[in-house]
Design an enzyme around this catalytic site. Sequence first.
Site, mmCIF file in Angstrom:
data_model
loop_
_atom_site.group_PDB
_atom_site.id
_atom_site.type_symbol
_atom_site.label_atom_id
_atom_site.label_comp_id
_atom_site.label_asym_id
_atom_site.label_seq_id
_atom_site.Cartn_x
_atom_site.Cartn_y
_atom_site.Cartn_z
ATOM 1 N N GLN A 138 -28.531 9.576 -3.865
ATOM 2 C CA GLN A 138 -29.771 9.506 -3.095
ATOM 3 C C GLN A 138 -30.796 10.462 -3.705
ATOM 4 O O GLN A 138 -30.461 11.555 -4.161
ATOM 5 C CB GLN A 138 -29.518 9.858 -1.637
ATOM 6 C CG GLN A 138 -28.679 8.839 -0.879
ATOM 7 C CD GLN A 138 -29.425 7.536 -0.611
ATOM 8 O OE1 GLN A 138 -30.640 7.461 -0.695
ATOM 9 N NE2 GLN A 138 -28.668 6.485 -0.291
ATOM 10 N N GLU A 175 -16.553 -0.960 -3.110
ATOM 11 C CA GLU A 175 -17.538 -0.672 -4.154
ATOM 12 C C GLU A 175 -17.167 -1.392 -5.450
ATOM 13 O O GLU A 175 -15.984 -1.471 -5.801
ATOM 14 C CB GLU A 175 -17.617 0.837 -4.399
ATOM 15 C CG GLU A 175 -18.437 1.272 -5.588
ATOM 16 C CD GLU A 175 -19.885 0.795 -5.530
ATOM 17 O OE1 GLU A 175 -20.429 0.442 -6.597
ATOM 18 O OE2 GLU A 175 -20.474 0.775 -4.419
ATOM 19 N N CYS A 178 -33.264 0.265 0.853
ATOM 20 C CA CYS A 178 -34.372 0.847 0.089
ATOM 21 C C CYS A 178 -35.447 -0.198 -0.187
ATOM 22 O O CYS A 178 -36.345 0.030 -1.002
ATOM 23 C CB CYS A 178 -33.861 1.444 -1.223
ATOM 24 S SG CYS A 178 -33.040 0.247 -2.301
ATOM 25 N N CYS A 190 -45.413 18.490 -11.981
ATOM 26 C CA CYS A 190 -44.816 17.448 -11.146
ATOM 27 C C CYS A 190 -44.541 18.022 -9.767
ATOM 28 O O CYS A 190 -43.736 18.945 -9.618
ATOM 29 C CB CYS A 190 -43.529 16.894 -11.746
ATOM 30 S SG CYS A 190 -42.858 15.509 -10.802
ATOM 31 N N PHE A 218 -20.665 -1.626 -0.137
ATOM 32 C CA PHE A 218 -21.491 -1.019 -1.190
ATOM 33 C C PHE A 218 -21.460 0.503 -1.007
ATOM 34 O O PHE A 218 -22.481 1.167 -0.895
ATOM 35 C CB PHE A 218 -22.941 -1.539 -1.145
ATOM 36 C CG PHE A 218 -23.068 -3.040 -1.249
ATOM 37 C CD1 PHE A 218 -23.073 -3.668 -2.484
ATOM 38 C CD2 PHE A 218 -23.175 -3.809 -0.105
ATOM 39 C CE1 PHE A 218 -23.198 -5.052 -2.575
ATOM 40 C CE2 PHE A 218 -23.298 -5.188 -0.179
ATOM 41 C CZ PHE A 218 -23.316 -5.817 -1.428
#
Length: 336
Positions: free
Chosen positions: A177, A222, A294, A74, A204
Amino acid sequence: MQHLDTLSLADFVRDRVVNAAEGQGLSAEVIAPVHLSPPHSRRRASLMAVNGGGKPLIGFREAGSHKVVGIKQCDVLRPELFSLLNPLRSLIAAQGKRYAVEIDLGLTDQGVDCALKSFSMDGLEATEAALDFAREYGLARLSVDMGYGSEAVWEPEPVTVTLGSVPVAFPSGAFLQATQDGEQALSGAVSDWLSERNLIADLFSGLGTFSFAVGKPVAAYEAARDAHLACRVAAGKAQLPVEAFHRDLFRNPVRSDELARFDGIILDPPRAGARDQVAQIAASPCDRVVYISCNPASWAKDARMLADAGFHLAELRPVGQFRWSTHVELASLFVR
């Protein structure tokens, strides 16, 4: 996409973001150079271990399928994570029966956090084998879910991740992340764009990735209770002016009148975007919004709402955290 050279890959990431903006009639005043995470930098992964009808495998599911493809190499994962695959295969295969075990790996301050779901650990021998495995390979934490919820069975010291310069307790399975350098690129954008603001709302906020990076008084909102509590406790220990609020921003967005006291807003929603929350931001008097995303498609739709309320897209920073993938992230600055 692994056949692309670095320049072509950066162009792809940039075009994904720019095309999404242009599709909503938006153009950025400044488009920064693309940040690409290097190979072997991904610090979290969700894998499957199976032995149904064949030899034991650990790998990823095929797209749109339950079929697991075993991996021997990988070029994306951090070596600390990939090096555990063979030992994990041996540990899980010792169960000696048909199994399908979900594996979540993450890299923390103390080392690798490993969570196993649908893993049988009945009896003293199986328990000792799991603990020996955690000890031998220096795991930061080993959590096991045998069908009754996840439970940490090995955690020599409290597991943390450092956000900004603040160690924050890391709940098992919490959002992080994908790469450390990608996080720094996004946090750097937030810090650059809000450095002269006095009071900031972080919507968020998660564990406080951007709340702790900005170095200003922050109200962090949150919905996930464990992430909210981790942020709150970390801010208290570090004596930082970050006030954490437990609030579901999909069901109960921060209203425009509540936002009136802030002179800067950070917005980092899930992939679906934050239509209702953006509507409240658009109706507020706040004149500077940093939107981290994202998903360029949902971001562009939300950005159109901000533009219609008088904001312009001042700067755009494309980020390719998910190397050799169509998944693209971005940091954007909107100024009214």
